[in-house]
Design a protein around this motif. Structure first.
Motif, PDB file in Angstrom:
ATOM      1  N   ASP A   1      11.057   7.257   8.527  1.00  0.00           N
ATOM      2  CA  ASP A   1      11.069   8.731   9.714  1.00  0.00           C
ATOM      3  C   ASP A   1       9.668   9.347   9.948  1.00  0.00           C
ATOM      4  N   THR A   2       8.591   8.620   8.990  1.00  0.00           N
ATOM      5  CA  THR A   2       7.474   9.743   8.896  1.00  0.00           C
ATOM      6  C   THR A   2       6.825   9.042  10.496  1.00  0.00           C
ATOM      7  N   LEU A   3       6.690   7.557  10.499  1.00  0.00           N
ATOM      8  CA  LEU A   3       6.418   6.783  11.687  1.00  0.00           C
ATOM      9  C   LEU A   3       7.002   6.950  12.668  1.00  0.00           C
ATOM     10  N   GLN A   4       8.444   7.455  12.281  1.00  0.00           N
ATOM     11  CA  GLN A   4       9.192   7.894  13.953  1.00  0.00           C
ATOM     12  C   GLN A   4       8.414   9.461  14.467  1.00  0.00           C
ATOM     13  N   ARG A   5       8.258   9.867  14.128  1.00  0.00           N
ATOM     14  CA  ARG A   5       8.370  11.736  14.428  1.00  0.00           C
ATOM     15  C   ARG A   5       6.555  11.327  14.788  1.00  0.00           C
ATOM     16  N   GLN A   6       5.927  10.445  13.696  1.00  0.00           N
ATOM     17  CA  GLN A   6       4.173   9.995  14.474  1.00  0.00           C
ATOM     18  C   GLN A   6       4.394   9.646  16.409  1.00  0.00           C
ATOM     19  N   MET A   7       5.251   8.350  16.346  1.00  0.00           N
ATOM     20  CA  MET A   7       5.895   7.393  17.687  1.00  0.00           C
ATOM     21  C   MET A   7       5.987   8.452  18.715  1.00  0.00           C
ATOM     22  N   ASN A   8       7.145   9.759  18.346  1.00  0.00           N
ATOM     23  CA  ASN A   8       7.780  11.194  18.614  1.00  0.00           C
ATOM     24  C   ASN A   8       6.021  11.329  19.273  1.00  0.00           C
ATOM     25  N   ARG A   9       5.714  11.813  19.208  1.00  0.00           N
ATOM     26  CA  ARG A   9       4.436  13.116  19.473  1.00  0.00           C
ATOM     27  C   ARG A   9       3.205  12.150  19.863  1.00  0.00           C
ATOM     28  N   LEU A  10       3.194  10.665  19.680  1.00  0.00           N
ATOM     29  CA  LEU A  10       2.413  10.553  20.413  1.00  0.00           C
ATOM     30  C   LEU A  10       3.084  10.004  22.115  1.00  0.00           C
TER      31      LEU A  10
END
Length: 155
Positions: free
Chosen positions: A22-31
């Motif tokens: 979930d943390t990885l997904q949030r970081q990718m979404n921000r990118l």
């Protein structure tokens, strides 16, 4: 030794619902939010870079650039004896629909390519042609480059 079950969607140590995935997904979404427009394509934080193909013959350098959707007047081409600079802008077509959603994967905006050349050219004799989305440049080599021989010493 205690076995702990790995739950990628849950951070066990903090007992929070946001785990590694979930943390990885949030970081990718921000990118992607920073890179892609959210206002229907009107603004883009990065420009597109047209693909280029360079071929060198004995007399000239032939350069092709893939830039569909532009008109001849949209280009600015400048040549020095060692490089070629091509810039332009692909303007977006504003479309609005009342009863639907418009999704576009086209890239709009300004672009610039400065391409260093493998040989010196006669920049006052460059020929350009634009047809079917392909910009073709013929860059005649300078006379000193045509018959240039370099002595190689074995050391």
């Amino acid at each position: 030794m205690a076995l702990i079950r790995w739950q990628p969607f849950r951070d066990i140590e903090r007992l929070e619902p946001f785990g590694e995935i979930d943390t990885l997904q949030r970081q990718m979404n921000r990118l992607f939010d920073r890179l892609m427009p959210t206002d229907g394509g009107e603004s883009m934080s990065f420009a597109f870079t047209p693909a280029a193909e360079l071929e060198e013959t004995e007399d000239a350098i032939h350069l092709k650039l893939e830039v569909p959707g532009l008109e001849k007047q949209d280009f600015n081409i400048e040549a020095t004896s060692e490089s070629i600079s091509i810039s332009g802008e692909r303007k977006s077509e504003t479309k609005t629909e009342e009863n639907g959603v418009t999704r576009s994967e086209f890239r709009y905006g300004k672009f610039q390519r400065v391409i260093p050349l493998p040989s010196q050219i006669q920049n006052d004799k460059v020929q350009a042609e634009y047809q079917n989305g392909i910009l073709r440049l013929t860059l005649p080599k300078a006379e000193s480059e045509k018959h240039k021989t370099v002595k190689i010493n074995l050391g």
